[in-house]
Structure formats: C-alpha cells, structure tokens
Design a protein around this motif. Structure first.
Motif, PDB file in Angstrom:
ATOM      1  N   ALA A  21       0.841  -1.205   0.000  1.00  0.00           N
ATOM      2  CA  ALA A  21       0.000   0.000   0.000  1.00  0.00           C
ATOM      3  C   ALA A  21       0.872   1.250   0.000  1.00  0.00           C
ATOM      4  O   ALA A  21       0.589   2.208  -0.730  1.00  0.00           O
ATOM      5  CB  ALA A  21      -0.926  -0.008   1.216  1.00  0.00           C
ATOM      6  N   LEU A  22       1.935   1.248   0.794  1.00  0.00           N
ATOM      7  CA  LEU A  22       2.833   2.396   0.867  1.00  0.00           C
ATOM      8  C   LEU A  22       3.450   2.679  -0.499  1.00  0.00           C
ATOM      9  O   LEU A  22       3.448   3.822  -0.966  1.00  0.00           O
ATOM     10  CB  LEU A  22       3.921   2.149   1.912  1.00  0.00           C
ATOM     11  N   ARG A  23       3.962   1.654  -1.162  1.00  0.00           N
ATOM     12  CA  ARG A  23       4.549   1.850  -2.494  1.00  0.00           C
ATOM     13  C   ARG A  23       3.520   2.399  -3.476  1.00  0.00           C
ATOM     14  O   ARG A  23       3.814   3.280  -4.278  1.00  0.00           O
ATOM     15  CB  ARG A  23       5.135   0.534  -3.027  1.00  0.00           C
ATOM     16  N   PHE A  74      -4.885   9.794   6.670  1.00  0.00           N
ATOM     17  CA  PHE A  74      -4.810   8.663   7.588  1.00  0.00           C
ATOM     18  C   PHE A  74      -5.309   7.440   6.821  1.00  0.00           C
ATOM     19  O   PHE A  74      -6.456   7.415   6.361  1.00  0.00           O
ATOM     20  CB  PHE A  74      -5.668   8.928   8.828  1.00  0.00           C
ATOM     21  N   VAL A  75      -4.440   6.440   6.692  1.00  0.00           N
ATOM     22  CA  VAL A  75      -4.726   5.313   5.802  1.00  0.00           C
ATOM     23  C   VAL A  75      -4.870   4.013   6.585  1.00  0.00           C
ATOM     24  O   VAL A  75      -3.986   3.631   7.357  1.00  0.00           O
ATOM     25  CB  VAL A  75      -3.603   5.139   4.749  1.00  0.00           C
ATOM     26  N   GLU A  76      -5.974   3.341   6.370  1.00  0.00           N
ATOM     27  CA  GLU A  76      -6.197   1.990   6.876  1.00  0.00           C
ATOM     28  C   GLU A  76      -5.937   1.030   5.721  1.00  0.00           C
ATOM     29  O   GLU A  76      -6.479   1.193   4.622  1.00  0.00           O
ATOM     30  CB  GLU A  76      -7.631   1.839   7.386  1.00  0.00           C
ATOM     31  N   VAL A  77      -5.099   0.030   5.963  1.00  0.00           N
ATOM     32  CA  VAL A  77      -4.786  -0.966   4.938  1.00  0.00           C
ATOM     33  C   VAL A  77      -5.509  -2.251   5.299  1.00  0.00           C
ATOM     34  O   VAL A  77      -5.402  -2.746   6.423  1.00  0.00           O
ATOM     35  CB  VAL A  77      -3.259  -1.222   4.850  1.00  0.00           C
ATOM     36  N   SER A  84      -9.379 -13.071  -0.652  1.00  0.00           N
ATOM     37  CA  SER A  84     -10.447 -13.149  -1.650  1.00  0.00           C
ATOM     38  C   SER A  84     -11.566 -12.208  -1.256  1.00  0.00           C
ATOM     39  O   SER A  84     -11.574 -11.666  -0.160  1.00  0.00           O
ATOM     40  CB  SER A  84     -10.994 -14.581  -1.755  1.00  0.00           C
ATOM     41  N   THR A  85     -12.532 -12.041  -2.148  1.00  0.00           N
ATOM     42  CA  THR A  85     -13.660 -11.147  -1.879  1.00  0.00           C
ATOM     43  C   THR A  85     -14.909 -11.916  -1.471  1.00  0.00           C
ATOM     44  O   THR A  85     -15.985 -11.350  -1.436  1.00  0.00           O
ATOM     45  CB  THR A  85     -13.971 -10.304  -3.134  1.00  0.00           C
ATOM     46  N   THR A  86     -14.769 -13.196  -1.101  1.00  0.00           N
ATOM     47  CA  THR A  86     -15.940 -14.015  -0.808  1.00  0.00           C
ATOM     48  C   THR A  86     -16.714 -13.547   0.420  1.00  0.00           C
ATOM     49  O   THR A  86     -17.880 -13.833   0.547  1.00  0.00           O
ATOM     50  CB  THR A  86     -15.548 -15.495  -0.614  1.00  0.00           C
ATOM     51  N   HIS A  87     -16.073 -12.820   1.327  1.00  0.00           N
ATOM     52  CA  HIS A  87     -16.766 -12.329   2.516  1.00  0.00           C
ATOM     53  C   HIS A  87     -16.878 -10.812   2.497  1.00  0.00           C
ATOM     54  O   HIS A  87     -16.792 -10.151   3.523  1.00  0.00           O
ATOM     55  CB  HIS A  87     -16.057 -12.805   3.783  1.00  0.00           C
ATOM     56  N   GLY A  88     -17.039 -10.224   1.333  1.00  0.00           N
ATOM     57  CA  GLY A  88     -17.224  -8.788   1.218  1.00  0.00           C
ATOM     58  C   GLY A  88     -15.964  -8.014   0.922  1.00  0.00           C
ATOM     59  O   GLY A  88     -16.016  -6.829   0.667  1.00  0.00           O
ATOM     60  N   GLY A  89     -14.820  -8.670   0.982  1.00  0.00           N
ATOM     61  CA  GLY A  89     -13.575  -7.985   0.660  1.00  0.00           C
ATOM     62  C   GLY A  89     -13.101  -7.087   1.782  1.00  0.00           C
ATOM     63  O   GLY A  89     -13.720  -6.974   2.837  1.00  0.00           O
ATOM     64  N   GLY A  90     -11.969  -6.455   1.561  1.00  0.00           N
ATOM     65  CA  GLY A  90     -11.334  -5.630   2.579  1.00  0.00           C
ATOM     66  C   GLY A  90     -12.116  -4.396   2.948  1.00  0.00           C
ATOM     67  O   GLY A  90     -12.148  -4.002   4.110  1.00  0.00           O
ATOM     68  N   VAL A 118      -6.907   1.559   1.802  1.00  0.00           N
ATOM     69  CA  VAL A 118      -6.297   0.843   0.686  1.00  0.00           C
ATOM     70  C   VAL A 118      -6.647  -0.622   0.877  1.00  0.00           C
ATOM     71  O   VAL A 118      -6.332  -1.227   1.909  1.00  0.00           O
ATOM     72  CB  VAL A 118      -4.770   1.043   0.617  1.00  0.00           C
ATOM     73  N   VAL A 119      -7.334  -1.169  -0.108  1.00  0.00           N
ATOM     74  CA  VAL A 119      -7.799  -2.550  -0.049  1.00  0.00           C
ATOM     75  C   VAL A 119      -6.920  -3.403  -0.950  1.00  0.00           C
ATOM     76  O   VAL A 119      -6.733  -3.088  -2.128  1.00  0.00           O
ATOM     77  CB  VAL A 119      -9.268  -2.649  -0.508  1.00  0.00           C
ATOM     78  N   LEU A 120      -6.398  -4.458  -0.379  1.00  0.00           N
ATOM     79  CA  LEU A 120      -5.613  -5.430  -1.133  1.00  0.00           C
ATOM     80  C   LEU A 120      -6.422  -6.717  -1.158  1.00  0.00           C
ATOM     81  O   LEU A 120      -6.421  -7.476  -0.196  1.00  0.00           O
ATOM     82  CB  LEU A 120      -4.246  -5.643  -0.469  1.00  0.00           C
ATOM     83  N   ASP A 121      -7.165  -6.918  -2.218  1.00  0.00           N
ATOM     84  CA  ASP A 121      -7.986  -8.121  -2.388  1.00  0.00           C
ATOM     85  C   ASP A 121      -7.299  -9.006  -3.414  1.00  0.00           C
ATOM     86  O   ASP A 121      -7.253  -8.660  -4.600  1.00  0.00           O
ATOM     87  CB  ASP A 121      -9.392  -7.762  -2.880  1.00  0.00           C
ATOM     88  N   GLY A 122      -6.746 -10.125  -2.935  1.00  0.00           N
ATOM     89  CA  GLY A 122      -5.989 -10.972  -3.849  1.00  0.00           C
ATOM     90  C   GLY A 122      -4.794 -10.188  -4.351  1.00  0.00           C
ATOM     91  O   GLY A 122      -3.996  -9.684  -3.574  1.00  0.00           O
ATOM     92  N   ASP A 123      -4.685 -10.028  -5.664  1.00  0.00           N
ATOM     93  CA  ASP A 123      -3.575  -9.271  -6.258  1.00  0.00           C
ATOM     94  C   ASP A 123      -4.002  -7.895  -6.744  1.00  0.00           C
ATOM     95  O   ASP A 123      -3.315  -7.275  -7.547  1.00  0.00           O
ATOM     96  CB  ASP A 123      -2.976 -10.066  -7.431  1.00  0.00           C
ATOM     97  N   THR A 124      -5.138  -7.390  -6.263  1.00  0.00           N
ATOM     98  CA  THR A 124      -5.658  -6.103  -6.709  1.00  0.00           C
ATOM     99  C   THR A 124      -5.491  -5.053  -5.613  1.00  0.00           C
ATOM    100  O   THR A 124      -5.797  -5.309  -4.453  1.00  0.00           O
ATOM    101  CB  THR A 124      -7.157  -6.232  -7.063  1.00  0.00           C
TER     102      THR A 124
END
Length: 129
Positions: free
Chosen positions: A25-27, A64-67, A72-78, A112-118
């Motif tokens: 997320a930082l990068r 202020f960033v929450e990562v 996977s997105t099977t439970h609604g995602g990040g 910043v949501v990291l779902d899988g490789d997205t």
C-alpha cells in the motif's frame, strides 16, 4: 501495481502478512505522489487506536490510511471489513496524533484494499463526523 513483490512465503505470520500488505500500500501511495509521514501510529494504553499509514498528499492534506488485506472477496472484501468500531478507533488515533501539531492541516481518511492481487485506493472512505 497489481502484484506483491515482497509477498511473504508459506507459513508467514499474520504480522508478516500485514507488514507486507502495508508495504505494498505504501509503495502504491508513494507512486501516486503521497509522502510517508508515519507508519503504525498507536495511541498509548489499551483500547486505543492504530493508524497503519499517515501520508501527506501533494496539496498538503494529511491522509490517515487503513490498509485491509484479504485473500479473496468471498466475505465482502477488505473494504467491508472497516466497521464502524474500527473507524471510531482510527478517528480516535487521528485526533490523538493531531494534538501534537501546532496548526491543523486538512485531513481525510482513506482505505487501501488489497484483495488478492488487486490494489484499490478508496479516498475519503469515511469521515470523522
């Protein structure tokens, strides 16, 4: 930026996975022109809050960033995992952080949501009201 070059190996701890997600997320945010101010800011004592990343946008806004990392997105995602309780803790930590500053800059809360490789950057995902 849809890859995780610092992905921990099999058997990595939750902390290692979280640290790798924050690094990704930082990068991503730095590539968008934001500058790191502080990482893993915590309020003192139990029951306080933590902010994963505090960044400064090119226009001077303190971000202020929450990562949130999900395999996977099977439970609604990040994004769905940033509950009202979690938001209150982040807001509390941000207020605590801002007490250290002489003048208050414009601020916002991003996720910043990291779902899988997205990587998905949600600007102004919630507010302090």
């Amino acid at each position: 930026m849809g890859f995780f070059p610092t992905r921990p190996g099999p058997g990595a701890t939750t902390k290692q996975l979280g640290d790798a997600g924050e690094a990704t997320a930082l990068r991503h945010l730095q590539a968008q022109g934001l500058q790191l101010v502080e990482r893993n800011y915590r309020t003192p004592g139990r029951g306080g809050g933590e902010i994963d990343l505090i960044m400064r946008a090119p226009d001077g806004t303190l971000v202020f960033v929450e990562v949130r990392k999900r395999a996977s997105t099977t439970h609604g995602g990040g994004a769905a995992s940033v509950s009202a309780t979690k938001q209150r803790r982040i807001i509390f930590a941000a207020q605590h952080y801002l007490l250290r500053l002489r003048t208050l800059p414009p601020c916002r809360f991003d996720v910043v949501v990291l779902d899988g490789d997205t990587v998905q950057w949600l600007q102004a995902a919630f507010d302090a009201s």
